[in-house]
Write an enzyme that holds these catalytic residues in place. Structure first.
Site, PDB file in Angstrom:
ATOM      1  CD  GLU A 105       2.839  18.394   6.614  1.00  0.00           C
ATOM      2  OE1 GLU A 105       3.219  18.217   7.786  1.00  0.00           O
ATOM      3  OE2 GLU A 105       1.835  19.059   6.323  1.00  0.00           O
ATOM      4  CE  LYS A 107      -1.408   8.305   9.430  1.00  0.00           C
ATOM      5  NZ  LYS A 107      -0.894   7.366  10.462  1.00  0.00           N
ATOM      6  CG  ASP A 109       2.749   4.128  13.725  1.00  0.00           C
ATOM      7  OD1 ASP A 109       1.736   4.547  14.297  1.00  0.00           O
ATOM      8  OD2 ASP A 109       2.956   2.915  13.513  1.00  0.00           O
ATOM      9  CE1 TYR A 210      -0.422  16.643  12.911  1.00  0.00           C
ATOM     10  CE2 TYR A 210       1.452  15.588  13.968  1.00  0.00           C
ATOM     11  CZ  TYR A 210       0.082  15.711  13.798  1.00  0.00           C
ATOM     12  OH  TYR A 210      -0.773  14.931  14.525  1.00  0.00           O
ATOM     13  CE  LYS A 298      -2.010   3.465   8.134  1.00  0.00           C
ATOM     14  NZ  LYS A 298      -2.600   2.828   9.339  1.00  0.00           N
ATOM     15  CB  CYS A 390       4.230  -1.686 -30.674  1.00  0.00           C
ATOM     16  SG  CYS A 390       3.366  -2.962 -29.721  1.00  0.00           S
ATOM     17  CB  CYS A 393       1.703  -4.996 -33.397  1.00  0.00           C
ATOM     18  SG  CYS A 393       1.599  -3.234 -32.994  1.00  0.00           S
ATOM     19  CB  CYS A 406       1.005   0.211 -29.226  1.00  0.00           C
ATOM     20  SG  CYS A 406       0.528  -0.745 -30.687  1.00  0.00           S
ATOM     21  CB  CYS A 411      -1.549  -4.151 -30.544  1.00  0.00           C
ATOM     22  SG  CYS A 411       0.018  -4.734 -29.867  1.00  0.00           S
TER      23      CYS A 411
END
Length: 645
Positions: A105, A107, A109, A210, A298, A390, A393, A406, A411
């Protein structure tokens, strides 16, 4: 110790400004930075100052309001800012919950509120306060029109929500206000915690609900049911709840929130991840401060928008191909950003990123920024093609799930990535050995394995551009010094998939030697708190690989000697015991008791498992004690613990 005292005093000053005065002088990220530093110092020293903010759940109520005790305690949430810490949380949950499901959900502030109902009627509104009791703000709350005064449910009920002020409402208020309000968070807190309800009404706050904090006569089985119950009873909820079963789905939901919040009219600072099942939550229980079944992710404050010019493919130490976006230069976190990463081709597709896309990027912990998602329509832009070989290489790539790899272990970027990880500060700590230096050694000295580092001489390094006497002496000294490395850092240095710093510490503490870890079975690995099914399998596979074993033996033969904790008493009173501490001890801090147990040969666990042999129960011991009783595990009190010491 003086640094700890300095941190405690500064954090307490800031907490007073934030919680009591509602007038914070610093951003959340500045507070979090010092808080994390203090937490680390406390963990390292095993001591906690009496007035340390790590002991506190929240601020004390301000005077001028009546205090009121909540029916059930309102806990704050533990937090994380990296996906590694988030994964550690998910792994711990999976230890106690079989096939867990999570909710994600927004958050918000603002100011946390607790509203009480009895017989279907609104009785009281309080702030969260210190979690046990808050301030009665009923008169102020009655001016808010976003919650019902009567509800269908007829029992006793406590519901939890966040008082917020819309950004557009704040802007409109500041147009005519004599005194400008700094931000929406301060505006909401000041509106509710104002002795004059008329001020509350003028600022037009609302509450987004909530959680059901307490309900009499029944149990709501899941977070989904909490959500539906709130809606059915007329409470305003934010219409976003994602159900997730895997870490990938949780991360996808977090990133959806991070992109989506840019268009919201409400201030948000993160996402909340909760275990969906109430029954499984009861098994996990609580720490002294937080529920073990929920965490807040956060967001970093530094984000920006830019345009993708090109997408290139990078190869990491594991061989994984990662798309790197070259973007229009943009200022972010004090630097000019020209590159941003995505996780894999599937991530690139899911986020709808194309060449020419307008995207939201975030700079996290001072590393290369990551792309969170495309903004707006992307029709007509050039789709990114999936590579077949790749880019370094030329080896044909292997597709495993959503990732491309790869297969060539030699490599160049794979080798330099392995060396950089091996030499990093949290691993072998070889100062001066950067990825660039590893590249020079790859090209000019034939460096291919980490063990090769211990064979080079002064003459070898002098062949490298820029390496004169002092620089050569420094790096050779750092390589020699790295031979005596703590076991947990050596395990981390090996680069086993999924084994980060936290898991490496668990492995070192449990197995105490590389040889024991090499011979570990899956069951013993899964007993560890931070080791899940995938990581356990990765560890077993690493030690089954002949090339890995050859490299391990070469490192040991070169003189690398992983060090274990020499202070542990092998025949101590807790030797062979797996101990869980629960409740509050009167004469010992939790960290102090844990240190005393470990020094006497015991292993401390954070939760009760089949491996647990002893539980030390203090006052107000909860679900851990109940689980230990059901499993028939030996339980002692603080007095007997003191006698054993």
């Amino acid at each position: 110790m003086s640094r700890m005292r300095e941190l405690v005093d500064q954090l307490n000053k800031w907490a007073y400004e934030y919680y009591v005065l509602d007038n914070p002088s610093v951003e959340d990220r500045e507070y979090d930075k010092l808080y994390d530093e203090l937490s680390k110092l406390e963990e390292q020293s095993g001591t906690v100052e009496f007035d340390s903010p790590t002991r506190r759940v929240g601020g004390d109520p301000v005077k001028g309001f009546e205090k009121h005790a909540h029916i059930a305690r309102l806990y704050s949430l533990d937090k994380c800012v990296t996906y590694e810490r988030l994964q550690a949380f998910l792994t711990r949950v999976e230890k106690s919950a079989e096939n867990p499901a999570y909710t994600v959900e927004y958050k918000f502030d603002g100011l946390t509120m607790c509203l009480t109902y009895e017989g279907g009627k609104f009785v009281r509104a309080t702030t969260r306060g210190n979690g046990v009791e808050g301030e009665d703000v009923t008169a102020q709350c009655l001016t808010i029109k976003s919650f019902p005064l009567t509800i269908p449910y007829g029992g006793t009920l406590e519901v939890q929500g966040e008082a917020v002020i819309r950004l557009s409402v704040l802007q409109e208020y500041n147009r005519t206000a004599k005194e400008q309000l700094k931000n929406a968070r301060n505006a909401a807190a000041g509106a509710i915690r104002n002795l004059d309800p008329r001020v509350t009404a003028e600022r037009k706050p609302e509450i987004l609900f909530y959680n059901v904090n307490y309900i009499s006569g029944e149990t709501l089985p899941t977070q989904q049911v909490h959500f539906e119950f709130l809606k059915e009873n007329g409470f305003k909820v934010f219409p976003f709840l994602r159900m997730c079963k895997t870490a990938e789905e949780v991360i996808a939901a977090i990133e959806e929130i991070e992109v989506g919040r840019k268009t919201l009219d409400v201030l948000t600072d993160g996402a909340v991840i909760k275990l969906n099942s109430t029954k499984e939550r009861d098994i996990l229980g609580y720490t002294d401060k937080f529920p073990r079944w929920a965490i807040a992710y956060k967001f970093e404050a530094e984000e920006s928008e830019t345009t993708v010019k090109e997408v290139r493919w990078q190869v990491g130490r594991t061989g994984k191909l990662t798309p790197l976006a070259i973007v229009e230069p943009v200022e972010l976190a004090g630097a000019t950003v020209r590159k941003a990463t995505l996780n894999n081709f599937g991530d690139l597709t899911r986020k709808n990123v194309k060449v020419g896309s307008r995207v939201l990027i975030r700079r996290s912990n001072e590393v290369i920024p990551e792309i969170l998602g495309a903004i707006g329509e992307n029709d007509g832009y050039e789709a990114v093609k999936k590579p077949k070989t790749c880019p370094y290489c030329g080896a044909e790539v292997i597709e495993t799930g959503a990732n491309l790899f790869c297969p060539n272990v030699y490599c160049r970027p794979r080798v330099t990535g392995r060396i950089e990880h091996f030499a990093s500060k949290d691993a072998m700590d070889v100062e001066g050995l950067s990825e660039m230096t590893a590249g020079q050694m790859f090209d000019d000295l034939g460096l291919r394995n980490c063990s090769d580092l211990y064979s080079y001489t002064t003459e070898d390094f002098r062949k490298l551009e820029g390496f004169k006497d002092k620089k050569t002496a420094n790096i050779l000294g750092a390589i020699q010094k790295s031979k005596n490395v703590p076991l947990d850092r050596f395990i981390f240095a090996l680069g086993i998939d999924g084994v980060g710093k936290v898991a490496a510490k668990d492995l070192a503490k449990t197995f105490k030697s590389v040889e024991s870890l090499k011979n570990a079975d899956k069951e013993s690995l899964l007993e560890l708190e931070n080791i899940g099914e995938i990581t356990a399998e990765a560890i077993l596979n690493w030690f089954r690989d002949e090339k890995n074993l050859e490299e391990l033996n070469a490192l040991l033969a070169a003189g690398v000697t992983p060090q274990t904790n020499k202070n542990v008493q092998k025949d101590g009173v807790f030797a062979g015991q797996s101990v869980v501490l629960t409740g509050t001890l009167q004469n010992f801090k939790r960290s102090e008791a844990q240190k005393l147990i470990e020094e006497r040969g015991g292993e401390c666990q954070s939760s009760v498992t089949s491996k647990t042999t002893l539980v030390i129960a203090g006052e107000a011991a909860g679900s851990k004690l109940e689980k230990a009783q059901k499993l028939g595990i030996k339980i002692i009190g603080e007095e007997e613990f003191s006698q054993m010491l």
